[in-house]
Design an enzyme around this catalytic site. Structure first.
Site, PDB file in Angstrom:
ATOM      1  N   TYR A 152     -12.558  57.520   8.403  1.00 42.25           N
ATOM      2  CA  TYR A 152     -13.455  56.525   9.030  1.00 42.25           C
ATOM      3  C   TYR A 152     -14.927  56.951   8.864  1.00 42.25           C
ATOM      4  O   TYR A 152     -15.539  57.442   9.825  1.00 42.25           O
ATOM      5  CB  TYR A 152     -13.154  56.411  10.525  1.00 42.25           C
ATOM      6  CG  TYR A 152     -11.709  56.150  10.897  1.00 42.25           C
ATOM      7  CD1 TYR A 152     -11.057  54.976  10.516  1.00 42.25           C
ATOM      8  CD2 TYR A 152     -11.016  57.078  11.683  1.00 42.25           C
ATOM      9  CE1 TYR A 152      -9.733  54.744  10.898  1.00 42.25           C
ATOM     10  CE2 TYR A 152      -9.698  56.845  12.064  1.00 42.25           C
ATOM     11  CZ  TYR A 152      -9.064  55.672  11.672  1.00 42.25           C
ATOM     12  OH  TYR A 152      -7.771  55.450  12.063  1.00 42.25           O
TER      13      TYR A 152
ATOM     14  N   TRP B  93     -17.824  53.480  14.676  1.00 43.77           N
ATOM     15  CA  TRP B  93     -17.001  52.479  15.381  1.00 43.77           C
ATOM     16  C   TRP B  93     -17.534  52.335  16.807  1.00 43.77           C
ATOM     17  O   TRP B  93     -17.955  53.329  17.435  1.00 43.77           O
ATOM     18  CB  TRP B  93     -15.538  52.920  15.420  1.00 43.77           C
ATOM     19  CG  TRP B  93     -14.698  52.289  14.358  1.00 43.77           C
ATOM     20  CD1 TRP B  93     -13.849  51.253  14.513  1.00 43.77           C
ATOM     21  CD2 TRP B  93     -14.628  52.647  12.971  1.00 43.77           C
ATOM     22  NE1 TRP B  93     -13.254  50.930  13.314  1.00 43.77           N
ATOM     23  CE2 TRP B  93     -13.720  51.759  12.355  1.00 43.77           C
ATOM     24  CE3 TRP B  93     -15.265  53.607  12.176  1.00 43.77           C
ATOM     25  CZ2 TRP B  93     -13.421  51.830  10.992  1.00 43.77           C
ATOM     26  CZ3 TRP B  93     -14.972  53.668  10.833  1.00 43.77           C
ATOM     27  CH2 TRP B  93     -14.063  52.793  10.250  1.00 43.77           C
ATOM     28  N   SER B  94     -17.474  51.127  17.298  1.00 43.87           N
ATOM     29  CA  SER B  94     -18.105  50.813  18.576  1.00 43.87           C
ATOM     30  C   SER B  94     -17.617  51.678  19.739  1.00 43.87           C
ATOM     31  O   SER B  94     -18.394  52.321  20.432  1.00 43.87           O
ATOM     32  CB  SER B  94     -17.882  49.335  18.888  1.00 43.87           C
ATOM     33  OG  SER B  94     -18.178  49.034  20.217  1.00 43.87           O
ATOM     34  N   TRP B  95     -16.285  51.682  19.980  1.00 49.92           N
ATOM     35  CA  TRP B  95     -15.866  52.446  21.163  1.00 49.92           C
ATOM     36  C   TRP B  95     -15.805  53.930  20.887  1.00 49.92           C
ATOM     37  O   TRP B  95     -16.062  54.723  21.777  1.00 49.92           O
ATOM     38  CB  TRP B  95     -14.652  51.848  21.862  1.00 49.92           C
ATOM     39  CG  TRP B  95     -13.264  51.996  21.350  1.00 49.92           C
ATOM     40  CD1 TRP B  95     -12.860  52.057  20.060  1.00 49.92           C
ATOM     41  CD2 TRP B  95     -12.079  52.073  22.176  1.00 49.92           C
ATOM     42  NE1 TRP B  95     -11.490  52.140  20.023  1.00 49.92           N
ATOM     43  CE2 TRP B  95     -10.982  52.157  21.290  1.00 49.92           C
ATOM     44  CE3 TRP B  95     -11.826  52.058  23.538  1.00 49.92           C
ATOM     45  CZ2 TRP B  95      -9.656  52.231  21.743  1.00 49.92           C
ATOM     46  CZ3 TRP B  95     -10.513  52.127  23.981  1.00 49.92           C
ATOM     47  CH2 TRP B  95      -9.456  52.220  23.101  1.00 49.92           C
TER      48      TRP B  95
ATOM     49  N   GLY C 278      -8.544  48.017  19.928  1.00 50.20           N
ATOM     50  CA  GLY C 278      -8.592  49.449  19.647  1.00 50.20           C
ATOM     51  C   GLY C 278      -7.213  50.042  19.417  1.00 50.20           C
ATOM     52  O   GLY C 278      -7.079  51.118  18.875  1.00 50.20           O
TER      53      GLY C 278
ATOM     54  N   ASP D 211      -4.603  49.150  17.393  1.00 49.47           N
ATOM     55  CA  ASP D 211      -4.322  48.252  16.278  1.00 49.47           C
ATOM     56  C   ASP D 211      -2.881  47.755  16.141  1.00 49.47           C
ATOM     57  O   ASP D 211      -2.632  46.567  16.083  1.00 49.47           O
ATOM     58  CB  ASP D 211      -4.694  48.933  14.954  1.00 49.47           C
ATOM     59  CG  ASP D 211      -6.126  49.430  14.950  1.00 49.47           C
ATOM     60  OD1 ASP D 211      -6.813  49.304  15.973  1.00 49.47           O
ATOM     61  OD2 ASP D 211      -6.550  49.943  13.905  1.00 49.47           O
TER      62      ASP D 211
ATOM     63  N   GLU E  84      -6.655  62.962  15.600  1.00 48.54           N
ATOM     64  CA  GLU E  84      -6.812  61.604  16.123  1.00 48.54           C
ATOM     65  C   GLU E  84      -5.729  61.339  17.183  1.00 48.54           C
ATOM     66  O   GLU E  84      -6.008  60.791  18.244  1.00 48.54           O
ATOM     67  CB  GLU E  84      -6.662  60.653  14.930  1.00 48.54           C
ATOM     68  CG  GLU E  84      -7.014  59.215  15.172  1.00 48.54           C
ATOM     69  CD  GLU E  84      -6.800  58.375  13.906  1.00 48.54           C
ATOM     70  OE1 GLU E  84      -6.300  58.916  12.888  1.00 48.54           O
ATOM     71  OE2 GLU E  84      -7.142  57.179  13.941  1.00 48.54           O
TER      72      GLU E  84
ATOM     73  N   GLN F 164     -11.379  64.430  14.183  1.00 46.01           N
ATOM     74  CA  GLN F 164     -11.741  63.087  14.666  1.00 46.01           C
ATOM     75  C   GLN F 164     -12.800  63.256  15.760  1.00 46.01           C
ATOM     76  O   GLN F 164     -12.593  63.979  16.744  1.00 46.01           O
ATOM     77  CB  GLN F 164     -10.477  62.405  15.208  1.00 46.01           C
ATOM     78  CG  GLN F 164     -10.683  61.028  15.774  1.00 46.01           C
ATOM     79  CD  GLN F 164     -10.645  59.928  14.723  1.00 46.01           C
ATOM     80  OE1 GLN F 164     -10.414  60.181  13.531  1.00 46.01           O
ATOM     81  NE2 GLN F 164     -10.895  58.695  15.148  1.00 46.01           N
TER      82      GLN F 164
HETATM   83  C1  2M8 Z   1      -8.595  52.706  14.310  1.00 45.64           C
HETATM   84  O1  2M8 Z   1      -8.906  51.417  13.820  1.00 45.64           O
HETATM   85  C2  2M8 Z   1      -9.483  51.134  12.526  1.00 45.64           C
HETATM   86  C3  2M8 Z   1      -9.814  49.650  12.484  1.00 45.64           C
HETATM   87  O2  2M8 Z   1     -10.782  49.356  13.428  1.00 45.64           O
HETATM   88  C4  2M8 Z   1      -8.586  51.442  11.364  1.00 45.64           C
HETATM   89  O3  2M8 Z   1      -7.407  51.764  11.532  1.00 45.64           O
HETATM   90  O4  2M8 Z   1      -9.089  51.344  10.230  1.00 45.64           O
HETATM   91  C5  2M8 Z   1      -8.232  52.541  15.803  1.00 45.64           C
HETATM   92  O5  2M8 Z   1      -7.612  53.710  16.296  1.00 45.64           O
HETATM   93  C6  2M8 Z   1      -9.474  52.222  16.607  1.00 45.64           C
HETATM   94  O6  2M8 Z   1      -9.199  52.210  17.972  1.00 45.64           O
HETATM   95  C7  2M8 Z   1     -10.582  53.223  16.321  1.00 45.64           C
HETATM   96  O7  2M8 Z   1     -11.766  52.820  16.969  1.00 45.64           O
HETATM   97  C8  2M8 Z   1     -10.853  53.384  14.820  1.00 45.64           C
HETATM   98  C9  2M8 Z   1     -11.821  54.523  14.513  1.00 45.64           C
HETATM   99  O8  2M8 Z   1     -11.423  55.724  15.139  1.00 45.64           O
HETATM  100  O9  2M8 Z   1      -9.627  53.641  14.133  1.00 45.64           O
END
Ligand code: 2M8
Length: 448
Positions: A38, A42-44, A181, A183, A421, A436
């Site tokens: 990632y 990401w927002s949260w 969040g 998914d 994660e 993470q």
């Molecule tokens: C996960 O989500 C993203 C899509 O938004 C993904 O799988 O690509 C989820 O665990 C989400 O809650 C989290 O914010 C994000 C980044 O850690 O990963």
């Protein structure tokens, strides 16, 4: 109970490791959610990252909030991703095309077109408290962030109350599983079963699968087709919030997100009082909190007492033994007897007290349920960030013993130092991405 095999780190080594992870994922402008899987904000995640950064460096935490808010849409929505300049994540800006089709989206930074749970007021609370504990520059920086970001966070809560309350009850709805969040939680299976990807879904290549140890830790291709189809629907209506709620194929009242909305409204109202923000806005936050708290309590299953999501499109309750069932413990409002009963279920043999768990911390799905999949993402593993949320909210709500137990047990799990994660509840194995950021951040906050 089985014991995790990895070496355990002591407090100092664990705290240094957590700080090291945040530093390593810092591009200077944002701390990405993880190094490879990632590479954006990401927002949260950003909110939890601020909670960790606040303990290290108040100014750096404040800048994280400013970066996030630089992606806020003109209508108030905080998008679920603020993109960095990195490649390697799909769907990226080219797929979303938010600024191309929607006048509310900023041209820069690039952002996605959906949202995530509102936990940002909690982050602001943490930054302000950290600034006030220190003196001089830190304190001034935190107070000035409070003044500049309060109206922005108010606009974000108002956006949710305005556009995401399709039933008018205060139960806040999501239009995509990613917005929750969680998914691929079984919470969304029935709603996704009704999403039929069109034959005109533009082709795509996933980029997530080679970035985790085992593809079985990630969602399936069939799930991804639905994720991408919903985005395609939204792009075609120019990401118009009202139109998506009116016509999109996925619309579910999310009880967990709603409980977080309640908490955030309240925390923001408290911060607003401290900073002399407009009284009518503070009153609105309290009004939304009360209405949505009642909505959370109203979702309870008459037999089990657990909170439920509501599929608006299908017109039915969704009963799944997931962690979201405990939403009332986040937002409060149960009478003392009901609350004690719900805590007993959480601590009991179907949840944290299940005899096969390595650590007595909440799994995302009950290990006693046939839907439990111990290494599959949101279908069973333990997520330190979710444990932190429960622990923080329970402490706020006076459930100190349960909160302290969750903290201690999650720290034991995370003392393998991988900052995974998520974790395999039956073996303690680290899963998903390692290093993470939000895992490191909540560990840091706990150790502070
Ligand atoms: C996960 O989500 C993203 C899509 O938004 C993904 O799988 O690509 C989820 O665990 C989400 O809650 C989290 O914010 C994000 C980044 O850690 O990963």
């Amino acid at each position: 109970a089985p014991q995790p095999q990895r070496p355990r780190l002591g407090t100092v080594a664990l705290a240094s490791g957590a700080a090291w992870v945040l530093a390593g994922n810092d591009t200077g402008v944002m701390v990405t959610a993880s190094p490879r899987l990632y590479p954006h904000m990401w927002s949260w995640d950003a909110a939890f990252i601020m909670v960790g950064l606040a303990q290290l460096d108040v100014d750096r935490a404040a800048r994280e909030m400013e970066t996030l808010l630089s992606g806020q849409w003109a209508d108030g929505m905080i998008p679920h991703i603020v993109f960095s300049e990195e490649n390697g994540y799909f769907p990226g800006p080219d797929r979303w095309q938010t600024a191309v089709v929607c006048e509310h989206a900023p041209a820069r930074p690039h952002t996605s077109g959906i949202c995530q749970p509102p936990v940002h007021a909690i982050a602001l609370r943490k930054i302000v408290d950290a600034g006030r504990r220190r003196s001089g520059a830190d304190r001034r920086r935190a107070e000035s962030l409070l003044r500049t970001s309060w109206p922005r966070l108010f606009a974000w809560q108002r956006w949710l109350a305005t556009y995401r309350d399709p039933l008018g009850t205060g139960l806040i709805a999501v239009t995509h599983g990613w917005e929750s969040g969680m998914d691929n939680s079984p919470r969304w299976d029935s709603a996704y079963a009704a999403v039929r990807p069109g034959s005109n879904l533009p082709p795509y290549v996933r980029e997530d699968l080679d970035k985790v140890g085992d593809e079985g830790e990630r969602p399936t291709d069939a799930e991804y087709d639905r994720y991408l189809w919903l985005i395609e629907e939204m792009r075609r209506v120019g990401y118009r919030a009202d139109e998506i709620v009116r016509t999109g194929s996925f619309l579910v009242g999310d009880v967990f997100l709603t409980a977080l909305f309640v908490l955030s409204c309240e925390v923001l109202a408290e911060l607003g009082e401290e900073a002399n923000q407009p009284e009518e806005q503070i009153a609105l936050l309290r009004h939304w909190a009360a209405r949505s708290r009642a909505a959370v309590l109203d979702t309870r299953d008459p037999v089990t007492g657990m909170a439920r999501d509501y599929d608006v499109r299908a017109g039915k309750w969704v009963s799944v033994p997931s962690i979201a069932g405990f939403a009332p413990l986040l937002c409060g409002g149960l009478d003392p007897r009901q609350q004690a009963e719900m805590v007993a279920v959480l601590e009991g043999p179907d949840w944290m007290g299940h005899p096969d768990l390595v650590a007595a911390t909440p799994p995302t799905v009950s290990p006693s349920s046939p839907q439990f999949m111990p290494k599959q993402y949101w279908r069973g593993p333990q997520w330190p960030v979710i444990s932190w949320l429960f622990s923080w909210a329970m402490r706020r709500g006076g459930l100190d013993d349960t909160a302290a137990g969750i903290r201690a047990e999650t720290l034991r799990l995370a003392s393998d130092g991988t900052f995974a994660e998520y974790y395999h509840p039956l073996t303690g194995a680290p899963l998903g991405s390692l290093s993470q950021s939000w895992t490191a951040a909540v560990v840091l906050d706990w150790l502070y």
